[in-house]
Design an enzyme around this catalytic site. Structure first.
Site, PDB file in Angstrom:
ATOM      1  CG  HIS A  90      -9.761  -5.607   0.831  1.00 52.55           C
ATOM      2  ND1 HIS A  90     -10.456  -6.952   1.567  1.00 52.55           N
ATOM      3  CD2 HIS A  90      -8.828  -5.679   1.004  1.00 52.55           C
ATOM      4  CE1 HIS A  90      -8.870  -7.323   2.491  1.00 52.55           C
ATOM      5  NE2 HIS A  90      -7.946  -6.197   2.203  1.00 52.55           N
ATOM      6  CG  ASP A 113     -12.632  -9.067   1.434  1.00 47.70           C
ATOM      7  OD1 ASP A 113     -12.367  -7.518   1.496  1.00 47.70           O
ATOM      8  OD2 ASP A 113     -11.831  -8.983   2.979  1.00 47.70           O
ATOM      9  CD  GLU A 117      -4.413  -7.871   2.548  1.00 44.13           C
ATOM     10  OE1 GLU A 117      -5.056  -7.183   2.309  1.00 44.13           O
ATOM     11  OE2 GLU A 117      -3.580  -7.566   2.252  1.00 44.13           O
ATOM     12  CD  GLU A 157      -2.984  -1.279   2.278  1.00 45.23           C
ATOM     13  OE1 GLU A 157      -2.895  -0.389   3.005  1.00 45.23           O
ATOM     14  OE2 GLU A 157      -3.550  -2.112   2.445  1.00 45.23           O
ATOM     15  CG  ASN A 194      -0.005  -7.194  -1.273  1.00 37.87           C
ATOM     16  OD1 ASN A 194      -0.886  -7.367  -2.179  1.00 37.87           O
ATOM     17  ND2 ASN A 194      -1.008  -6.922  -0.149  1.00 37.87           N
TER      18      ASN A 194
END
Ligand code: XIL
Length: 459
Positions: free
Chosen positions: A238, A267, A265, A160, A202
């Site tokens: 996400h 979701d 990651e 990030e 990432n």
């Protein structure tokens, strides 16, 4: 490549074992291809992973689902900076080690997350800046990647670092303020510490072609053109209630730069689209041959950091949701990664020509050039070594530093001395160069190095 071979072997055993057992049981390493996420992904040369809070490894309902369905894990928090170096220079690996043991005992690979991030830093690092922080962060990367050397499939070296919104630029942070080259310095330090791990950048909100993903794309292209060691890009994913229509195209454009891509990651907000979005993300990964695996950010809905979003593949009782079925079907329907040699597609040169070809013509011996990134009181030197027409079996680069300057940290070379005349020798993996071949190393120092010129000696 080793990873894939291991998975392939596991699947062979799995299928044989399952046939012999009349397909009645799904055990950790003997799940049938086509009926669990891990077996279906492995059949296609990929992994399917979950983020794990290591505290839950003693909950049997949780472990049952984890071991049956997943062949990769990532620590939800236990490998972050605040967990691994709570006091400067005092490293704590208890949680991470526990997860690695669990993975090794259950045929799972491990993603490392995350060496450097602007969040979840220990207090002591949050209060640092400038060259002190630069040294501390490089030391952190080196120590943690060395501790886990040989055990990590892919490391999120930097997490990030890009800003949201339309700028396409870096996010402001204490790390960023140490100099724009902090990311490449981190990747070099990680490579030196664990040459076998894939090194990833990432980030989130990169789920289509947008200003942020394009900023990252440009960085990766620049890194590839200059030989900065980056192997993969992680797309956190996400997701809300819709998926960008160019999700797959975005993965593909990164893959075309010559890096692997991974969904790291995943979701998805609950609602009518959840199952469809899960299926679409999985299909996108399967359709990109360099998309090597998918990780969901937790096992059951109640394990998720997203509170009441019910964002995962299993309900709180461990039952499979519709989203699970869509993912499994997409894994089973998708193409495999070609496994015949070469396993990875030929290392495509970046689509655009390198921005700055080596300026020094090949000579007998070697030549070196330096580029400096300086700030008040410190600097980072990136040094390019070019072999002459005879190639090298080793090299040594000398600098005479101005008085007051001192080397505090070196990567991809071994320094002797820290002030005055300082010499840098190759490390074991970068000494042997073909005619005209280029390698890079770097060092960091305090004081000023302006005006220094390198001299290169080859052996
Ligand atoms: C989250 C964890 O799931 C939480 O338990 C923790 O409190 C905060 O961090 N992006 C990342 C992850 O890269 O590390 C974050 O994990 C979720 C967002």
């Amino acid at each position: 490549m080793k990873h894939r071979r291991v998975l392939r072997a596991a699947v062979t055993v799995a299928v044989t074992g399952a046939l012999a057992a009349g397909m009645t049981m799904a055990l950790t390493t003997s799940a049938n291809a086509g009926t669990t996420l891990r077996a279906s992904a492995a059949e296609k040369g990929r992994y399917f992973g979950a983020a794990v809070a290591t505290g839950k490894l003693s909950t049997s309902a949780y472990v049952t689902v984890l071991n049956r369905e997943f062949n990769s894990v990532v620590a939800e928090n236990e490998m972050k900076w605040d967990a691994t170096e709570p006091q400067q220079g005092q490293f704590r690996y208890t949680g991470g080690d526990r997860l690695v043991s669990h993975a090794q005992a259950n045929g799972m690979s491990v993603r490392g997350h995350a060496l450097l991030w602007y969040q979840q830093q220990p207090g002591w690092a949050q209060n640092m800046s400038g060259s002190t922080l630069r040294s501390a962060m490089i030391n952190h990367v080196t120590q943690v990647a060395t501790h886990y050397r040989g055990k990590i499939h892919s490391w999120d070296v930097v997490n990030e670092a890009f800003a949201d919104g339309g700028s396409g630029g870096r996010r402001d942070s204490n790390l960023q303020r140490t100099g724009n080259d902090w990311i490449e310095a981190a990747f070099r330090a990680a490579r030196a510490a664990d040459p076998g791990a894939k090194l990833c950048y990432n980030d989130y909100n990169t789920d289509g072609i947008n200003a942020k993903s394009t900023g990252i794309y440009n960085m990766v292209r620049d890194f590839k053109s200059r030989g900065v060691p980056i192997d993969c890009v992680g797309f956190q994913s996400h997701l809300g209630t819709s998926l960008a229509s160019d999700y797959q195209a975005n993965l593909q454009r990164f893959a075309d730069l010559g890096v692997d891509v991974q969904i790291t990651e995943l979701d998805v907000m609950t609602g009518g689209n959840q199952a469809n979005i899960y299926g679409a993300v999985t299909r996108a990964c399967m359709n990109v041959s360099r998309c090597t695996g998918i990780t969901v950010w937790g096992v059951r809905d109640c394990d998720s950091w997203r509170g009441s979003d019910n964002a995962l593949l299993f309900d709180c009782n461990g039952n499979k949701k519709a989203a699970y079925t869509n993912v499994l079907n997409a894994l089973n329907a998708g193409p495999g990664i070609p496994t015949d040699p070469p396993t990875d597609p030929p290392t495509d040169p970046p689509t655009d020509p390198p921005t700055d070809p080596p300026t020094d013509p090949p000579t007998v011996g070697c030549s070196a050039s330096v580029s400096l990134n300086s700030w008040t009181g410190g600097f980072v030197a990136s040094v390019k070594v070019t072999a002459g027409s005879a190639g090298t079996s080793g090299w040594n680069v000398g600098f005479t530093l101005p008085s007051g300057a001192s080397v505090t940290n070196t990567w991809s070379a071994t320094a002797s001395g820290s002030t005055g005349t300082v010499r840098f020798a190759n490390v074991n993996y970068n000494g042997r160069l073909g005619a005209g071949q280029v390698t890079e190393f770097g060092f960091q120092g305090t004081g000023s190095a302006s005006g220094v010129t390198p001299t290169c000696t080859a052996s």
